[in-house]
Design a protein around this motif. Structure first.
Motif, PDB file in Angstrom:
ATOM      1  N   HIS A 284     -11.112 -11.115   0.383  1.00  0.00           N
ATOM      2  CA  HIS A 284      -9.965 -11.648   1.123  1.00  0.00           C
ATOM      3  C   HIS A 284      -9.144 -10.506   1.721  1.00  0.00           C
ATOM      4  CE1 HIS A 284      -6.927 -14.295   2.479  1.00  0.00           C
ATOM      5  NE2 HIS A 284      -6.080 -14.155   1.465  1.00  0.00           N
TER       6      HIS A 284
ATOM      7  N   SER B  16      -4.484 -11.107   6.327  1.00  0.00           N
ATOM      8  CA  SER B  16      -3.080 -11.008   5.950  1.00  0.00           C
ATOM      9  C   SER B  16      -2.251 -10.802   7.200  1.00  0.00           C
ATOM     10  CB  SER B  16      -2.868  -9.839   4.980  1.00  0.00           C
ATOM     11  OG  SER B  16      -1.520  -9.740   4.574  1.00  0.00           O
TER      12      SER B  16
ATOM     13  N   ALA C 198      -3.839 -18.317   1.273  1.00  0.00           N
ATOM     14  CA  ALA C 198      -4.507 -18.106  -0.011  1.00  0.00           C
ATOM     15  C   ALA C 198      -4.747 -19.428  -0.736  1.00  0.00           C
ATOM     16  CB  ALA C 198      -3.675 -17.171  -0.886  1.00  0.00           C
TER      17      ALA C 198
ATOM     18  N   HIS D  26      -9.558  -9.421  -3.768  1.00  0.00           N
ATOM     19  CA  HIS D  26      -8.354  -9.438  -2.928  1.00  0.00           C
ATOM     20  C   HIS D  26      -7.800  -8.027  -2.755  1.00  0.00           C
ATOM     21  CE1 HIS D  26      -4.561 -10.593  -1.192  1.00  0.00           C
ATOM     22  NE2 HIS D  26      -3.876 -10.175  -2.249  1.00  0.00           N
TER      23      HIS D  26
ATOM     24  N   SER E 177      -4.598  -5.778  -1.901  1.00  0.00           N
ATOM     25  CA  SER E 177      -3.144  -5.859  -1.915  1.00  0.00           C
ATOM     26  C   SER E 177      -2.564  -4.477  -1.605  1.00  0.00           C
ATOM     27  CB  SER E 177      -2.663  -6.400  -3.267  1.00  0.00           C
ATOM     28  OG  SER E 177      -1.277  -6.691  -3.245  1.00  0.00           O
TER      29      SER E 177
ATOM     30  N   GLU F 216      -1.320 -12.283  -5.152  1.00  0.00           N
ATOM     31  CA  GLU F 216      -1.995 -11.696  -6.319  1.00  0.00           C
ATOM     32  C   GLU F 216      -1.965 -12.672  -7.493  1.00  0.00           C
ATOM     33  OE1 GLU F 216      -0.729  -7.948  -7.728  1.00  0.00           O
ATOM     34  OE2 GLU F 216      -1.079  -6.877  -5.852  1.00  0.00           O
TER      35      GLU F 216
ATOM     36  N   VAL G 280      -4.316 -15.550  -7.063  1.00  0.00           N
ATOM     37  CA  VAL G 280      -5.699 -15.136  -7.315  1.00  0.00           C
ATOM     38  C   VAL G 280      -5.963 -15.068  -8.822  1.00  0.00           C
ATOM     39  CG1 VAL G 280      -7.321 -13.204  -7.104  1.00  0.00           C
ATOM     40  CG2 VAL G 280      -5.948 -13.913  -5.120  1.00  0.00           C
TER      41      VAL G 280
ATOM     42  N   TRP H 182     -12.127 -12.830 -10.606  1.00  0.00           N
ATOM     43  CA  TRP H 182     -11.318 -12.174  -9.587  1.00  0.00           C
ATOM     44  C   TRP H 182     -11.215 -10.666  -9.797  1.00  0.00           C
ATOM     45  CZ3 TRP H 182      -6.832  -9.631 -11.158  1.00  0.00           C
ATOM     46  CH2 TRP H 182      -6.363  -9.945 -12.436  1.00  0.00           C
TER      47      TRP H 182
ATOM     48  N   VAL I 150      -8.581  -7.505  -8.030  1.00  0.00           N
ATOM     49  CA  VAL I 150      -7.491  -7.133  -7.121  1.00  0.00           C
ATOM     50  C   VAL I 150      -7.410  -5.622  -7.029  1.00  0.00           C
ATOM     51  CG1 VAL I 150      -4.984  -7.112  -6.759  1.00  0.00           C
ATOM     52  CG2 VAL I 150      -6.118  -9.226  -7.469  1.00  0.00           C
TER      53      VAL I 150
END
Length: 262
Positions: free
Chosen positions: A61, A64, A74, A91, A93, A112, A115, A122, A124
């Motif tokens: 992902h 943004s 999301a 994801h 970030s 976040e 997720v 997941w 991040v």
């Protein structure tokens, strides 16, 4: 090999992630607002999104936008991924989203948490700002005769291709939760970055630092968006500028390249 969906797959980072996944032999699908066959606005969701996640092993992902809508996007993506039985959601970030009370950062932190609570496997990754974004900001500020900068603020820009390398590696691995931050190689003051930009683009501007106000500014000044303990990137801002201008001594092509920040 895996089937991997990259949201924001035509942007600065998503395009690079897609290139790396395809070079490794994976089937990488690109989802963006205009790229066929998976052209969809994630803020709206719909049948195209459902088709995009069908049969996908992993979603990266990258989509943004600072203008809002990240949380809605999301929510639609996570719901579609659950229905499709996606095994891994990766994801990207930003370093400092939990320390800097800035509107866009708050939205990224909220995503976040979505997720993490999605019920999916997941991962991040937080990264510092890309060289592209710093150059874009400085280019806008340099349109005035005097280049005004926020006093006392530094940055730690990173090469987008290095973040793409890391994301591609994470996407082809098992869910890892919150992984270590990825920061650029150097913490630099904004005047240092501005002088490097001006030299590379052949511009002459007076650089003036101006004190600002507010909680977000104080947090930036305190370095809440920096990660000096994870300065693992190798490409410097000057190297980025040289690559974009050809010689590092003029501005040929820089504005177009820098206009696609995260």
């Amino acid at each position: 090999m895996s089937t991997i969906l990259v949201t924001g797959g035509t942007g600065t980072l998503g395009r690079l992630v897609t290139e790396r996944l395809r070079a490794q032999g994976h089937q990488a699908r690109v989802l963006s607002r205009h790229a066929q066959p998976y052209a969809v606005d994630l803020r709206q969701g719909g049948p195209v999104l459902e088709a995009a996640v069908e049969g996908v092993d992993t979603v990266v992902h990258c989509a943004s936008g600072p203008r809002g809508g990240d949380e809605e996007a999301a929510a639609h993506l996570i719901a579609a991924a659950r229905r499709a039985g996606v095994g891994h959601l990766v994801h990207i970030s930003i370093v400092g989203v939990d320390r800097v009370p800035f509107g866009y950062y708050r939205a990224k932190l909220a995503v976040e948490r979505m997720v993490e609570e999605s019920g999916l496997g997941w991962t991040v990754l937080r990264a510092t700002q890309f060289h592209d974004l710093v150059a874009t900001v400085l280019g806008s500020l340099a349109k005035l005769p005097v280049l005004l900068l926020p006093a006392g603020v530094s940055d730690q820009p990173v090469e987008a291709s290095e973040v793409a390398d890391r994301l591609a590696a994470l996407a082809t691995g098992a869910p890892a939760g919150r992984v270590e931050d990825l920061g650029g190689p150097e913490v630099r003051t904004f005047p240092e970055l501005a002088h490097a930009y001006l030299a590379a683009t052949g511009r002459r501007r007076r650089v003036v630092s101006v004190p600002l106000f507010g909680k977000a500014y104080r947090s930036f000044r305190a370095g809440g968006h920096l990660t000096p303990a994870h300065a693992v990137g190798t490409g410097t801002f000057e190297e980025y500028l040289t690559a974009r201008t050809g010689s590092g001594a003029d501005g040929g092509g820089l504005g177009g390249a820098a206009g696609r920040g995260r």
